[in-house]
Design a protein around this motif. Structure first.
Motif, mmCIF file in Angstrom:
data_model
loop_
_atom_site.group_PDB
_atom_site.id
_atom_site.type_symbol
_atom_site.label_atom_id
_atom_site.label_comp_id
_atom_site.label_asym_id
_atom_site.label_seq_id
_atom_site.Cartn_x
_atom_site.Cartn_y
_atom_site.Cartn_z
ATOM 1 N N GLY A 3 0.814 -1.207 0.000
ATOM 2 C CA GLY A 3 0.000 0.000 0.000
ATOM 3 C C GLY A 3 0.849 1.259 0.000
ATOM 4 O O GLY A 3 2.052 1.238 -0.244
ATOM 5 N N VAL A 518 -3.217 -6.597 1.490
ATOM 6 C CA VAL A 518 -2.542 -5.315 1.269
ATOM 7 C C VAL A 518 -1.704 -5.001 2.498
ATOM 8 O O VAL A 518 -2.189 -5.061 3.632
ATOM 9 C CB VAL A 518 -3.559 -4.191 1.012
ATOM 10 N N GLU A 536 -9.514 2.108 -1.771
ATOM 11 C CA GLU A 536 -9.374 0.754 -2.314
ATOM 12 C C GLU A 536 -10.500 -0.184 -1.873
ATOM 13 O O GLU A 536 -10.483 -1.358 -2.241
ATOM 14 C CB GLU A 536 -8.023 0.173 -1.867
ATOM 15 N N VAL A 541 -6.174 -4.124 6.502
ATOM 16 C CA VAL A 541 -4.856 -4.180 5.870
ATOM 17 C C VAL A 541 -3.880 -4.789 6.862
ATOM 18 O O VAL A 541 -4.057 -4.699 8.092
ATOM 19 C CB VAL A 541 -4.351 -2.784 5.433
#
Length: 594
Positions: A3, A518, A536, A541
């Motif tokens: 990311g 991610v 996104e 994440v």
């Protein structure tokens, strides 16, 4: 998938600031030319309307000899404005600043070219024919329009166009009043909706360039020179407190009166294009009673600050200027509000100073200007620096600070909206004038990273994990951690998502159902991680520290920080008490007993 990895810092600044600064220099130079051209156009119309001659020389309607025929120029000018608004652009109506704010809120900071064309023309006609307005509002709108048009021509985002629009507005104000610092403060406190280098630097450059060109063209020095006070008597500090309250009350009355008058005009059984002409009748009558109330009034402001007018003249001017300004602005004509506010506040302050036999009535006039300006616009720092730049009376700094803060606080406490934002609210829009650092910007994501107590192998069939969740005797956690064969953290899934996946395809492994992973760095601000997750469409994440996974964060965890700050805002407690005094709660018991 990796990311966003930009590191945390005091400010979010990149090459964007260089591009915007270069464009802002052009905007500032253009604004100086626009301001001077509009002032010359106002002088031309004034010469034609009141003295029947073609000239660009500075002149005011004060010395006209038309007598009762003073009624005619404002009415003729207002008829022209009505036609321009009806058949040219309705956006020319008003004083310009709410229209600039609306363009930023609704139109992506896009101003139509016809507004940039018609606004200065209508303002020159309105003010030059005797309208009790300042030139700064139209100049701010026109300068902002130029900045917006330049931004539309360049490859810019909506935020970048907004910065250029506000840079144009600041350049226009700076070139009008030779007040570059105040123009920047006004832009930051009212228009740009942020305090970041990417906006502050371009706006400051535009304002500086505009003032440099103005000085080269017109000459240096304050627009309203006054004798500087080196020492302030103690009564001056007392006056600053009193005038702060009185000026804010005057601002509240003016604000309510203007929009009350606007409501009255809306009830008239005639098209709005005729409203300015009806309002102009009041302007003409007021001009007969007090000619100084007509036009921009810069010479009259200077006379008030230097106590060159009698108390009788000041009182009549105060009443007439306030009345015709309220009526004319409520009618929807074109003109600015800053100069009238300065004049009304100056008259109020000087009148009180003379009545109180103050040793320096001019100081009271300056404080009155600041108080009414601050109460109307709610821009406290601008209201401190603006009078100083207008007069170069630096000795009045402390009294101005006291007056401005009191006026702003009183006005904000009594009125929900100011003159500048009420019109926006009436069009169904909302904006807040409060600046604060987002709490999510003040924490790194490593501070809230989490791990789950329940760990499942990524190779496990999803149906088995779903069965585990359904048959569990204890409450399962919202998130379940997925690990590899070496028991290393891989990712996470919500319990509800696992159950849904088991229904769709029970034969798959839970690792196959997890979706993309991610990764983001642990030293990123929480705000930046949340923004990335929203863009996104991510529920969670994985967080890495030095390339090693240390856990995960979800959107819900990130928003928990906001809940913490809400509690800090609302929860009150006494953290220590005096040994000889214990405040009671209500039932007679003390805080310590509770």
């Amino acid at each position: 998938m990796q990311g966003h990895t930009t590191r945390a810092g005091d400010f979010t600044t990149n090459g964007q600031i260089v591009r915007l600064s270069g464009a802002a220099v052009l905007v500032g130079a253009a604004c100086a030319v626009i301001a001077i051209a509009l002032l010359k156009a106002i002088y031309l119309v004034t010469n034609i309307a009141f003295f029947h001659r073609l000239s660009f020389q500075y002149v005011t309607p004060t010395d006209n000899h038309l007598g009762v025929f003073t009624l005619l120029p404002p009415i003729i000018g207002a008829l022209a404005i009505g036609f321009i608004a009806r058949f040219g652009s309705e956006k020319i109506r008003g004083h310009g600043i709410p229209e600039a704010i609306e363009a930023m809120l609704v139109n992506g900071s896009k101003v139509q070219p016809k507004v940039a064309f018609w606004k200065p023309i209508s303002a020159a006609i309105s003010i030059g024919s005797g309208g009790p307005f300042g030139a700064e509002g139209p100049i701010i709108m026109t300068g902002g329009s130029f900045g917006s048009l330049l931004g539309q021509w360049l490859h810019t985002s909506s935020i970048e166009r907004r910065i250029l629009l506000v840079a144009g507005a600041a350049g226009g104000m700076s070139a009008t009043f030779s007040a570059p610092v105040s123009a920047v403060l006004f832009a930051v406190e009212l228009l740009v909706f942020e305090f970041k280098p990417r906006s502050l630097v371009p706006i400051a450059l535009a304002s500086s360039v505009a003032d440099v060109i103005r000085i080269a063209w017109i000459g240096p020095g304050p627009i309203f020179p006054v004798p500087s006070l080196h020492t302030i008597p103690y009564i001056g500090y007392g006056a600053s407190v009193g005038l702060g309250f009185v000026g804010s009350l005057a601002a509240i009355v003016l604000t309510r009166s203007i929009y009350g008058m606007e409501d009255l005009f809306r009830k008239l059984p005639v098209h709005w294009m005729w409203w300015p002409a009806l309002g102009a009748m009041a302007i003409g009558l007021g001009g007969i009673v007090s000619p100084r109330a007509l036009g921009v009034g810069y010479d009259t402001i200077a006379a008030v600050l230097n106590t060159q007018l009698s108390l009788h003249t000041v009182l009549i001017l105060l009443v007439v200027k306030a009345l015709i300004w309220v009526i004319a602005l409520g009618s929807g004509t074109s003109g600015g509000i800053l100069a009238p506010i300065l004049l009304i506040g100056g008259c109020l302050g000087e009148a009180l100073g003379v009545v109180m036999h103050a040793p320096h009535p001019g100081l009271w006039a300056l404080l009155g200007m600041s108080a009414v300006f601050s109460g109307v616009t709610r821009t406290p720092f601008t209201s401190v620096i603006f009078p100083i730049e207008l007069t170069h009376d630096f000795g009045a700094l402390l009294p101005l600070l006291i007056t401005s803060c009191i006026a702003t606080g009183t006005s904000a406490f009594v009125l929900r909206r100011s003159i500048l934002t009420e019109r926006i609210a009436r069009r169904g829009l909302h904006l807040t004038r409060e600046y604060s650092v987002d709490p999510l910007e003040m924490h790194l994501v490593r501070e809230i990273v989490s791990r789950s107590d329940v760990k499942v192998s990524v190779q496990a069939p999803v149906r088995h994990v779903a069965k585990l969740i359904l048959e569990s005797q204890t409450e399962m956690p919202t998130w379940i951690e997925l690990v590899d064969t070496s028991n290393h953290f891989v990712g996470a899934m919500q319990s509800t998502a696992i159950l849904h996946s088991a229904k769709r395809d029970p034969s798959r492994t839970i690792g196959a159902c997890m979706g993309r992973v991610v990764e983001m760095a642990a030293d990123l601000p929480v705000k930046r991680v949340l923004d990335f997750m929203i863009q996104e469409d991510l529920e969670w994440v994985r967080i890495n520290d030095e390339q090693q996974p240390i856990g995960f964060v979800s959107v819900q965890q990130l928003l928990k920080l906001r809940e913490r700050y809400l509690q800090e805002e609302q929860h009150r407690q006494r953290t220590f008490s005096l040994p000889w005094w214990q405040p009671t709660i209500g039932d007679g018991s003390t805080v310590q007993d509770a």
